[in-house]
Write an enzyme that holds these catalytic residues in place. Structure first.
Site, PDB file in Angstrom:
ATOM      1  CB  VAL A 173      -1.015   0.054   1.335  1.00 27.25           C
ATOM      2  CG1 VAL A 173      -1.764   1.228   1.302  1.00 27.25           C
ATOM      3  CG2 VAL A 173      -2.041  -1.275   1.007  1.00 27.25           C
ATOM      4  CE  LYS A 174       2.975   7.152  -4.354  1.00 31.95           C
ATOM      5  NZ  LYS A 174       3.016   7.409  -5.584  1.00 31.95           N
ATOM      6  CB  THR A 175      -0.524   5.480   2.519  1.00 31.89           C
ATOM      7  OG1 THR A 175      -1.814   6.585   3.006  1.00 31.89           O
ATOM      8  CG2 THR A 175       0.143   5.388   3.683  1.00 31.89           C
TER       9      THR A 175
END
Length: 300
Positions: A173-175
Site C-alpha cells: 500500500v502506498k499512502t
C-alpha cells in the site's frame, strides 16, 4: 504465496534490509506535462541507477525508459480523469494484464479513493485487479489517493483507507505520512510505502523520508521531491542514504550539500584535463645520413 509473486515483491522491497526506494514518474496520467517532467526521458535517465524500482505509465515506459536497463517496473494501470476534470476519483482500470506482462511489470499500481463519490467503483476495481493479477503471480500496489486534498488526511482516515486496500488483497500500500503514523502501520497487515507528495524544501523531504521509515514504512515512493529539485541526483542519493543506509536527516542533508558542491567541481576538472591534454609535438629530427663508405677490396 507463489514463487513468482514473492520474487517480484523482492525486486521492489529489497530482502537484504526490507526497504524500498521507488521513483514515481506517473504524474502525467492526470497532471499532463508536469514541471521538470515535460521530457520524461531527460528526467528519468540520470536517476535510474539510484532507485530500486520505477512507478510509471505504459506510455512513458515504452517511449522514455531504456529496456536494456534492469530497473523493476511498477506499472500504473488506472486512470480516466484529469486535474481539470470534475472529479479525480472517477478512475477505471486502463491497462490489461496481458499488456502488463508484455511490459514485464513487477507490480501493478492503481488508486482507490476512500470516502469519495466514486469510492465503490475504485475499491471494486482493486479487488478485480488483484484477482486477475494473482493468476499470473503479479503483485498489486494500492495507492490511497486523496485527490486534491494532499496533507488534509489524518491517521484515522489513512488507517481506514490502508486497511481497506489490504483487505481487498493489495500486496503493498502506498499512502501519505501523517501525525501518529505508527497507528496506520500497526493496523495495515501489508507493507506500506510513503508518497512524497508535492515539492517541499530538500531538508524537509529528507525529514519526511526519515520519519516515515522510523514510523514503520518500508520505504518511500518519491517523485516531485526528487526530479523537481535543482539537484535531482544528489537528492535521490541522499534519500537512498536514509532508506538503505540508515542515515539520519542531518547526515543525509550534509551528503546532499556535499554532492551538490562536488558536481560542478568534477565537471570543471574534466574540462581542465581535456584542455591541458595536448598531443606532444614530434621533434623534427632528421635521420642521420649514412656515410658512403665503400668496403675495402680484399686482396686475392
Amino acid at each position: 504465496m507463489d514463487w513468482g509473486l514473492q520474487n517480484r515483491i523482492a525486486q521492489i522491497i529489497k530482502p537484504t534490509d526490507n526497504r524500498a526506494l521507488m521513483l514515481a514518474v506517473d504524474h502525467g496520467y492526470f497532471l499532463g506535462p508536469t514541471e521538470k517532467l515535460e521530457v520524461p526521458r531527460k528526467a528519468i535517465s540520470p536517476l535510474l541507477k539510484h532507485c530500486d524500482s520505477l512507478m510509471l505509465t505504459r506510455g512513458v515506459q515504452r517511449t522514455s525508459v531504456n529496456p536494456k536497463f534492469p530497473t523493476p517496473i511498477v506499472l500504473r494501470v488506472s486512470g480516466g480523469s484529469s486535474i481539470i476534470g470534475a472529479d479525480l476519483s472517477n478512475e477505471e482500470i486502463t491497462v490489461s494484464i496481458k499488456d502488463a506482462i508484455r511490459l514485464n511489470a513487477c507490480a501493478l499500481a492503481m488508486s482507490i479513493f476512500v470516502g469519495s463519490k466514486y469510492e465503490k467503483q475504485t475499491i471494486v476495481n482493486l479487488g478485480k485487479l488483484v484477482s486477475e493479477a494473482e493468476e499470473f503471480g503479479i503483485p498489486v500496489l494500492a495507492v490511497t489517493a486523496v485527490g486534491k486534498e494532499i496533507g488534509q488526511k489524518d491517521a484515522r482516515y489513512l488507517s481506514l483507507a490502508c486497511r481497506i486496500a489490504a483487505e481487498q488483497g493489495a500486496h503493498i500500500v502506498k499512502t501519505y505520512y501523517c501525525k501518529n503514523f505508527e497507528k496506520v502501520v500497526e493496523s495495515c497487515p501489508v507493507p506500506i510505502i510513503i508518497a512524497g507528495g508535492k515539492k517541499i524544501p530538500e531538508r524537509d523531504a529528507l525529514e519526511l523520508a526519515y520519519n516515515s521509515i522510523k514510523s514503520g514504512a518500508v520505504g518511500v515512493d518519491m517523485g516531485r521531491n526528487i526530479w523537481q529539485s535543482d539537484n535531482p541526483v544528489p537528492m535521490i542519493r541522499a534519500v537512498r542514504a536514509i532508506v538503505h543506509g540508515n542515515s539520519n536527516v542531518n547526515d543525509a542533508f550534509t551528503l546532499y550539500q556535499k554532492l551538490c558542491k562536488e558536481k560542478p567541481v568534477k565537471n570543471s576538472l574534466v574540462k581542465q584535463k581535456i584542455k591541458n591534454i595536448q598531443p606532444k609535438k614530434q621533434n623534427n629530427i632528421q635521420p642521420k645520413k649514412q656515410n658512403n663508405i665503400q668496403p675495402k677490396k680484399q686482396n686475392r
